[in-house]
Design an enzyme around this catalytic site. Sequence first.
Site, PDB file in Angstrom:
ATOM      1  N   LYS A 120       0.866  -1.185   0.000  1.00 43.87           N
ATOM      2  CA  LYS A 120       0.000   0.000   0.000  1.00 43.87           C
ATOM      3  C   LYS A 120       0.895   1.223   0.000  1.00 43.87           C
ATOM      4  CE  LYS A 120      -2.220   1.465   3.891  1.00 43.87           C
ATOM      5  NZ  LYS A 120      -1.619   2.806   4.058  1.00 43.87           N
ATOM      6  N   GLU A 189      -8.951   7.817   3.802  1.00 43.61           N
ATOM      7  CA  GLU A 189      -8.802   8.145   5.227  1.00 43.61           C
ATOM      8  C   GLU A 189      -9.209   9.593   5.502  1.00 43.61           C
ATOM      9  OE1 GLU A 189      -5.006   7.128   6.934  1.00 43.61           O
ATOM     10  OE2 GLU A 189      -5.470   8.154   8.824  1.00 43.61           O
TER      11      GLU A 189
HETATM   12  O1  KIV Z   1      -0.378   2.704   8.669  1.00 44.23           O
HETATM   13  C1  KIV Z   1      -1.548   2.356   8.854  1.00 44.23           C
HETATM   14  O2  KIV Z   1      -1.887   1.709   9.843  1.00 44.23           O
HETATM   15  C2  KIV Z   1      -2.532   2.743   7.846  1.00 44.23           C
HETATM   16  C3  KIV Z   1      -3.981   2.480   8.125  1.00 44.23           C
HETATM   17  C4  KIV Z   1      -4.482   3.137   9.323  1.00 44.23           C
HETATM   18  C5  KIV Z   1      -4.832   2.671   6.935  1.00 44.23           C
HETATM   19  O3  KIV Z   1      -2.168   3.235   6.821  1.00 44.23           O
END
Ligand code: KIV
Length: 277
Positions: A120, A189
């Site tokens: 991600k 978010e």
């Molecule tokens: O780093 C993280 O935990 C995140 C989530 C809260 C989406 O990016």
Amino acid sequence: MTPERLFTTTIPGLQKRKHGGPPIAMVTAYDAFHGRLLRKSEIDIALVGDSLGMVVQGNASTLSVTVDDILYHTRMVSRGLMGTSLLVSDMPFLSYQPSVETAIREAGRLIKEGGAQAVKLEGGEAFAETIRRLTLSMIPVMGHIGLLPQRVHSMGGYKVQGRDKEAQDRLMNDARSLVQAGIFALVIEGIPWELARRITEEISVPTIGIGAGPHTNGQVLVLHDLLGWSEAETLPRFVRRFGQAEEAALDSLRRFRLEVSGTTYPSLEESYSETEQ
Ligand code: KIV
């Protein structure tokens, strides 16, 4: 004892849920114990988030987290999951921003050395080319738009994004560009729920919200917040504490201390004896 039922989350399976089926549940995890908890509770996606910089390492932001940190935690989570929840690892600050080549190399390490099934990364249209090249390199990518913790300084703190029309248009455009670039899902978010709903209706991949209201295709929370393992006073409005882990842990630790100091732990029944084999 009922045997544990093992499930497997796949990317195609998640994508089908855009069009029906239960919303997606995603939770952060940082070690094998967390992986086991997510496996046993059949959470769809385990995210080794760079939030580990805050909840595990105790820093004020996620900025100091390195690829080696994420790699170390991804390996542990992977062992606890045993191939059940989809394992997604965050690309930390400056692991993908410098160049496409850097992004492919660092994401590749998370997949090859860590056992992640996808990565991600935070950012909108500006990172579309990076995402396109990552997916061409066979690295599945989850996007992340809205409140971006890696931009904490330029945002002036952890603030809700997309409040005015211009910012809303920009976020919608970001979402469209990332889908075109090849993301398989999108974290949104800290934005108003109405905008999150419009983005969810508009794009073809599942949206997973955090502080983005009830109309996304799934929800994600930080494990410690969800369990009630973080300071309640500092939590944002959207966090629901589904447990009281801190209270339960403190109670156990205090009882241990009292029983040790009162010499009531351990009992002889809890001890080994010379008279037994
Ligand atoms: O780093 C993280 O935990 C995140 C989530 C809260 C989406 O990016």
